[in-house]
Design a protein around this motif. Sequence first.
Motif, PDB file in Angstrom:
ATOM      1  N   LEU A   1      53.585  56.652  54.232  1.00 17.21           N
ATOM      2  CA  LEU A   1      53.062  56.758  55.587  1.00 17.21           C
ATOM      3  C   LEU A   1      53.065  55.372  56.200  1.00 17.21           C
ATOM      4  CD1 LEU A   1      51.376  58.823  53.640  1.00 17.21           C
ATOM      5  CD2 LEU A   1      50.014  59.181  55.682  1.00 17.21           C
ATOM      6  N   TYR A   2      52.968  55.309  57.509  1.00 14.97           N
ATOM      7  CA  TYR A   2      52.909  54.027  58.199  1.00 14.97           C
ATOM      8  C   TYR A   2      51.589  53.938  58.955  1.00 14.97           C
ATOM      9  CZ  TYR A   2      57.681  53.907  56.730  1.00 14.97           C
ATOM     10  OH  TYR A   2      58.802  53.921  55.940  1.00 14.97           O
ATOM     11  N   ALA A   3      50.941  52.795  58.803  1.00 12.87           N
ATOM     12  CA  ALA A   3      49.597  52.634  59.362  1.00 12.87           C
ATOM     13  C   ALA A   3      49.471  51.291  60.057  1.00 12.87           C
ATOM     14  CB  ALA A   3      48.555  52.732  58.252  1.00 12.87           C
ATOM     15  N   PHE A   4      48.596  51.257  61.061  1.00 12.10           N
ATOM     16  CA  PHE A   4      48.208  49.995  61.685  1.00 12.10           C
ATOM     17  C   PHE A   4      47.042  49.419  60.887  1.00 12.10           C
ATOM     18  CE2 PHE A   4      49.870  52.424  65.403  1.00 12.10           C
ATOM     19  CZ  PHE A   4      50.940  51.597  65.707  1.00 12.10           C
ATOM     20  N   ASP A   5      47.236  48.226  60.359  1.00 15.50           N
ATOM     21  CA  ASP A   5      46.199  47.567  59.568  1.00 15.50           C
ATOM     22  C   ASP A   5      45.444  46.610  60.481  1.00 15.50           C
ATOM     23  OD1 ASP A   5      44.657  46.043  57.807  1.00 15.50           O
ATOM     24  OD2 ASP A   5      46.143  46.191  56.214  1.00 15.50           O
ATOM     25  N   THR A   6      44.163  46.884  60.695  1.00 16.21           N
ATOM     26  CA  THR A   6      43.319  46.037  61.536  1.00 16.21           C
ATOM     27  C   THR A   6      42.175  45.487  60.695  1.00 16.21           C
ATOM     28  OG1 THR A   6      41.655  47.658  62.246  1.00 16.21           O
ATOM     29  CG2 THR A   6      43.795  47.704  63.371  1.00 16.21           C
ATOM     30  N   PRO A   7      41.465  44.471  61.184  1.00 18.22           N
ATOM     31  CA  PRO A   7      40.342  43.926  60.409  1.00 18.22           C
ATOM     32  C   PRO A   7      39.253  44.947  60.107  1.00 18.22           C
ATOM     33  CG  PRO A   7      40.981  42.401  62.149  1.00 18.22           C
ATOM     34  CD  PRO A   7      41.739  43.678  62.395  1.00 18.22           C
TER      35      PRO A   7
END
Length: 284
Positions: free
Chosen positions: A146-152
């Motif tokens: 899967l592809y994810a946005f990694d945020t703090p």
Amino acid sequence: MKKIAMISLFILGWISPTFAETFLDRKEFTNRYVAAVAKIAPNAKIEVVKELEVNITLENDNKLNAILDNAYADYKSNPGNIDNLLATYAESILHTKDLVNVRHGKEQIFPVVKDKQYIQQVDEMLEKSGKGGIVYEKINDVLYVLYAFDTPKALRFMTESDLSEINVNKNELRELSKTNLKNSIPNLKLEGDPSSLAMLIADGTYEASFILFDDIWTKEQFPVKGDIVVYIPTRDLVLITGSEDEVSLAKIHNIIYAQGNQWSHTISEVGFVRVNNSWHIFQP
């Protein structure tokens, strides 16, 4: 692609089950989670769907669904930290309302390896949001990326609508996400013996994602007996051995099925063998 450096250390006595603990049951844990959410968002409407599943409606009518399987497994592995754990999970689910409306950049796209069942669960939840299904690719009959946005604050899985919004072609995602991951974690560690039984160490979140890097999985790096085999029972645990190493395979089996182990962020109990630069289900 430049080879990713690996540091060879020796350790494999790292799992020690605890048998004497008295745990909250699933219902009690769910109720404690509800209390933690109510403390952070006192005006939210909270509905317990079933044990370890809660629906949350915020003041702006934004609806969230919390699946607590991973939280409960984390709690059972460290019951003394329950208050901090519940607060972290409660805050994480509430942050998702902000993540949906934030514009993310290409540099935040990371690959996440999961199993087929997880894909189905998340896809069902996202379809209700009107954003379209999640973006993923098949690795084999068990594993998907899967592809994810990694945020703090949290991870948010990409949806089909995100592709057009950030002007990214789906065919670009694999290499783009791998580049971002490699830049974030340039050096891996390897604990154990790469010729018999070893464990890959990254950051505690993306270990499983490194099965996507072809240049790691060579007999030069892992001179094991037979073909390279990996087991990834959870996102932060990658065990490596050879297809003909019966002793090491037995040790891995004992680790995965050891009584008292509490896996969170689970992926798969089966192994995967490296053949012709791809991962296939391993049948010992």
